[in-house]
Design a protein around this motif. Structure first.
Motif, PDB file in Angstrom:
ATOM      1  N   GLN A 517      32.483  60.220  -9.946  1.00 10.75           N
ATOM      2  CA  GLN A 517      33.775  59.376  -9.580  1.00 10.75           C
ATOM      3  C   GLN A 517      33.664  58.022 -10.238  1.00 10.75           C
ATOM      4  O   GLN A 517      34.820  57.600 -10.507  1.00 10.75           O
ATOM      5  CB  GLN A 517      33.788  59.564  -7.931  1.00 10.75           C
ATOM      6  N   LYS A 518      32.545  57.332 -10.284  1.00  8.10           N
ATOM      7  CA  LYS A 518      32.568  56.107 -10.721  1.00  8.10           C
ATOM      8  C   LYS A 518      32.804  56.163 -12.204  1.00  8.10           C
ATOM      9  O   LYS A 518      33.628  55.630 -12.732  1.00  8.10           O
ATOM     10  CB  LYS A 518      31.376  55.478 -10.435  1.00  8.10           C
ATOM     11  N   ALA A 519      32.283  57.085 -12.842  1.00 10.73           N
ATOM     12  CA  ALA A 519      32.567  57.579 -14.119  1.00 10.73           C
ATOM     13  C   ALA A 519      34.137  57.885 -14.481  1.00 10.73           C
ATOM     14  O   ALA A 519      34.634  57.041 -15.307  1.00 10.73           O
ATOM     15  CB  ALA A 519      31.757  58.869 -14.633  1.00 10.73           C
ATOM     16  N   VAL A 520      34.751  58.425 -13.716  1.00  6.64           N
ATOM     17  CA  VAL A 520      36.082  58.407 -13.682  1.00  6.64           C
ATOM     18  C   VAL A 520      36.888  57.311 -13.754  1.00  6.64           C
ATOM     19  O   VAL A 520      37.980  57.090 -14.574  1.00  6.64           O
ATOM     20  CB  VAL A 520      36.637  59.583 -12.912  1.00  6.64           C
ATOM     21  N   GLU A 521      36.565  56.523 -12.883  1.00  9.69           N
ATOM     22  CA  GLU A 521      37.476  55.371 -12.575  1.00  9.69           C
ATOM     23  C   GLU A 521      37.189  54.333 -13.742  1.00  9.69           C
ATOM     24  O   GLU A 521      38.301  53.757 -14.220  1.00  9.69           O
ATOM     25  CB  GLU A 521      36.829  54.633 -11.487  1.00  9.69           C
ATOM     26  N   HIS A 522      36.140  54.309 -14.568  1.00 12.43           N
ATOM     27  CA  HIS A 522      35.969  53.339 -15.485  1.00 12.43           C
ATOM     28  C   HIS A 522      36.403  53.988 -16.850  1.00 12.43           C
ATOM     29  O   HIS A 522      36.997  53.156 -17.711  1.00 12.43           O
ATOM     30  CB  HIS A 522      34.362  53.159 -15.667  1.00 12.43           C
ATOM     31  N   LEU A 523      36.305  55.314 -16.947  1.00 13.50           N
ATOM     32  CA  LEU A 523      36.594  55.860 -18.210  1.00 13.50           C
ATOM     33  C   LEU A 523      38.292  56.074 -18.148  1.00 13.50           C
ATOM     34  O   LEU A 523      38.779  55.878 -19.189  1.00 13.50           O
ATOM     35  CB  LEU A 523      36.361  57.507 -18.340  1.00 13.50           C
ATOM     36  N   GLU A 524      38.818  56.197 -16.960  1.00  8.59           N
ATOM     37  CA  GLU A 524      40.425  56.149 -17.052  1.00  8.59           C
ATOM     38  C   GLU A 524      40.869  54.700 -17.725  1.00  8.59           C
ATOM     39  O   GLU A 524      41.796  54.657 -18.350  1.00  8.59           O
ATOM     40  CB  GLU A 524      40.836  56.209 -15.613  1.00  8.59           C
ATOM     41  N   LYS A 525      40.285  53.772 -17.021  1.00  8.16           N
ATOM     42  CA  LYS A 525      40.548  52.253 -17.325  1.00  8.16           C
ATOM     43  C   LYS A 525      40.226  52.155 -18.904  1.00  8.16           C
ATOM     44  O   LYS A 525      41.084  51.624 -19.728  1.00  8.16           O
ATOM     45  CB  LYS A 525      39.795  51.094 -16.742  1.00  8.16           C
ATOM     46  N   ALA A 526      39.238  52.627 -19.487  1.00  8.24           N
ATOM     47  CA  ALA A 526      38.881  52.560 -20.840  1.00  8.24           C
ATOM     48  C   ALA A 526      40.083  53.124 -21.748  1.00  8.24           C
ATOM     49  O   ALA A 526      40.125  52.802 -22.835  1.00  8.24           O
ATOM     50  CB  ALA A 526      37.583  53.167 -21.100  1.00  8.24           C
ATOM     51  N   ALA A 527      40.386  54.531 -21.315  1.00 11.66           N
ATOM     52  CA  ALA A 527      41.386  55.207 -22.275  1.00 11.66           C
ATOM     53  C   ALA A 527      42.637  54.565 -22.178  1.00 11.66           C
ATOM     54  O   ALA A 527      43.291  54.501 -23.367  1.00 11.66           O
ATOM     55  CB  ALA A 527      41.282  56.709 -21.373  1.00 11.66           C
TER      56      ALA A 527
END
Length: 588
Positions: A517-527
């Motif tokens: 879930q933490k991965a999704v939060e940061h990767l969404e921002k990065a994308a």
């Protein structure tokens, strides 16, 4: 005394707060012991408020600003509606860097005195950077309504409209200002300028001519008139009158200021472009001879023609002045720049090659020549040229980095790595060289050496976000030292929270740690930060898969595929497989 646009622009400099105890201009001028008048009818409170006010002035005199604040706060307790006390307290808060309290008090002052010009101007000055444009314009319009004789507010509001390219609003405002101040030359000038921007040339001419009538020694409106005469939509055969007006206007400028380089260059160029070559040649030769003793002349030409993106004119101006002194390195440099700007790279190189090694721009010229050879498709010439210059300047970091990039492109990694290591013998703590060495070691398959190099950078500079990110991502991507990778990437993220690639690295290490879930939060921002760059979108798609968001995964993989480079065949094949797998999950 001659006046120029500099004088005009100075009107925009805010004067509300200067050094020391300067304060906002108001209707009152009080001495150190002036009695503060209040609306409080209670004599005891009146004396108490006045006492605290006088006490604050003594503290200020003794430079004890914190005690002065306490005294004024007590005074305001007795007389909470006092404009003077509130204004002085705001100044003291600012003096002590307590901006929050100053802003809060300023807003309160406006609420209690909505029609007070000084209160409104104080709020604008304090919050000019945080107020949104709409609110700022609203306040300044309000000030104009309350104080229609305030020239500075007209100009400030006009500048906002001009900066935001709200030319219709600027036109209305400056018309209103001219009606209010018909003999104010600054208002006339800006009304002319807005009309000129909107290509209302006849109206602009009227205002510029009126500006000159009001202030005969002004130069800038004359330059604006010349620009109008040059751009007016008149058939070429009927432009004789305008050509003569241009010459006359240049002569007027030079009568006022005989050494005005902008006018001298403009007149010579005008002669040249209108087939009066002999006159043009004589003027350019005189200017070219002045270069050695008049460095300002070159900078005027650069500003007017290169910075002003008048590249064809720049070619004429610099190449013609060069005839006066063909070996002049400065003129050869800017002539080369001019030809480079118009895309004639071969001519640009020919002028750059004439620049002497003792010239201040010589090192920059070396890189320019190599770059232009490369843009001409002559990479071998670029590399050979740089190798020759490297022999002359073996410690030059820029030459080392650029030459290494040619070796890298030829897959000659060993030679590039050797070049970096040789450079580091003289500059062992140059983090720029070290980072490029580490990245190249990684690309060449020397992963362990790459990580050692990145660690060295972090030892030299613990806040090098690029090295922190590179090392942290190297660990994460290999699935090793994940706890250390997390610490490294958190540090990098704190330093550059809006860097999409660092944000991706942090998201990816969370993914590797199983914190999806933490991965999704940061990767969404990065994308979002990288407009769905292929690798980052691929990472995000994987994280969506792990959180059972298969539809989002499918769409993200599609975006990754659409951004993939054609030559990256392996990544394209991998993404197609992931897209098919995501579709199957959705259909289950």
């Amino acid at each position: 005394m001659k006046k120029s646009l500099v004088f005009i622009l100075l009107i925009f400099i805010p004067v509300f707060f200067l050094a020391g105890c300067t304060q906002l201009k108001t209707s009152r001028q009080h001495s150190e012991f002036q009695t503060v008048k209040t609306n409080n009818s209670n004599e005891e409170n009146y004396l108490s408020s006045n006492y605290y006010y006088l006490e604050s002035r003594l503290h200020i005199q003794n430079k004890n600003f914190q005690k002065a604040i306490v005294s004024l706060e007590k005074a305001l307790t007795q007389d909470p509606g006092s404009f003077i006390l509130t204004q002085d307290l705001i100044w003291l808060y600012l003096r002590q860097n307590n901006n929050d309290k100053a802003f809060e008090l300023s807003e309160k002052l406006v609420l209690e005195n909505p029609d007070n010009v000084d209160a409104l101007l104080l709020l604008v000055q304090l919050k000019k950077d945080s107020l949104d444009e709409k609110k700022l314009v609203e306040i300044l319009n309000q000030v104009i309504e309350l104080d229609p004789k305030n020239k500075e507010i007209f100009l400030r509001l006009g500048k906002i409209h001009m900066d935001k390219e709200n030319y219709t609003e600027a036109l209305i405002l400056f018309k209103k200002m001219v009606d209010q101040f018909p003999d104010y030359y600054v208002a006339r000038f800006y009304l002319g300028q807005v009309n000129m921007i909107q290509k209302h040339y006849d109206l602009a001419k009227i205002q510029f001519l009126k500006t000159i009538e009001l202030e005969p020694d002004l130069l800038e409106p004359r330059f604006q008139l010349i620009e109008i005469y040059n751009t007016e939509n008149i058939p070429n055969e009927n432009r004789t009158d305008n050509r003569q007006k241009i010459i006359e206007t240049y002569k007027e400028i030079l009568e006022i200021e005989p050494d005005n380089n902008r006018a001298q260059l403009g007149m010579a160029l005008h002669y040249f472009k209108n087939n009066r070559k002999k006159q043009a040649e004589n003027l350019f030769l005189d200017l070219g001879r002045d270069i050695e003793t008049n460095s300002r002349l070159v900078m005027v030409a650069v500003d007017e023609y290169l910075s002003g993106q008048k590249y064809e004119d720049a070619v004429i101006v610099f190449s013609q002045m060069l005839k006066a002194d063909p070996d002049n390195s400065t003129l050869n440099f800017f002539t080369g720049m001019s030809y480079e700007a118009v895309g004639d790279f071969k001519k640009a190189i020919s002028y750059y090659l004439k620049i002497k090694p003792d010239h201040s721009q010589y090192k920059k010229t070396i890189l320019n020549i190599a770059m232009l050879y490369k843009r001409l498709g002559e990479e071998l010439s670029a590399r050979n040229y740089l190798e020759d210059k490297y022999k002359l300047f073996p410690k030059d970091i820029d030459i080392i980095i650029y030459l290494a990039s040619f070796y890298e492109k030829d897959n000659n990694y060993d030679q590039a790595i050797a070049l970096f290591k040789k450079g580091l013998e003289d500059s062992p703590e140059n983090t720029s060289l070290l980072f490029r060495l580490g990245a190249l070691q990684d690309k060449a398959g020397f992963a362990e050496e790459s990580m050692v190099t990145m660690k060295k950078i972090i030892e030299i500079d613990p806040k090098d976000a690029s090295a922190l990110n590179y090392l942290g991502y190297s660990y994460a991507d290999r699935g090793i030292k994940l706890d250390e990778a997390l610490l490294l990437l958190k540090r990098a993220y704190e330093l550059r929270p809006d860097d999409g690639y660092i944000t991706d690295s942090l998201g990816w290490v969370y993914y590797k740690l199983g914190q999806y879930q933490k991965a999704v939060e940061h990767l969404e921002k990065a994308a979002q930060l990288t407009s769905f760059e292929t690798i980052i979108s691929d990472h995000l798609g994987d994280a969506y898969q792990k959180t059972d968001q298969f539809k989002k995964a499918l769409e993200t993989y599609k975006k990754a595929l659409s951004n993939a480079k054609d030559e990256d065949k392996n990544k394209i094949l991998e993404l197609k497989e992931k897209i098919n797998a995501a579709r199957k999950k959705i259909d289950e």
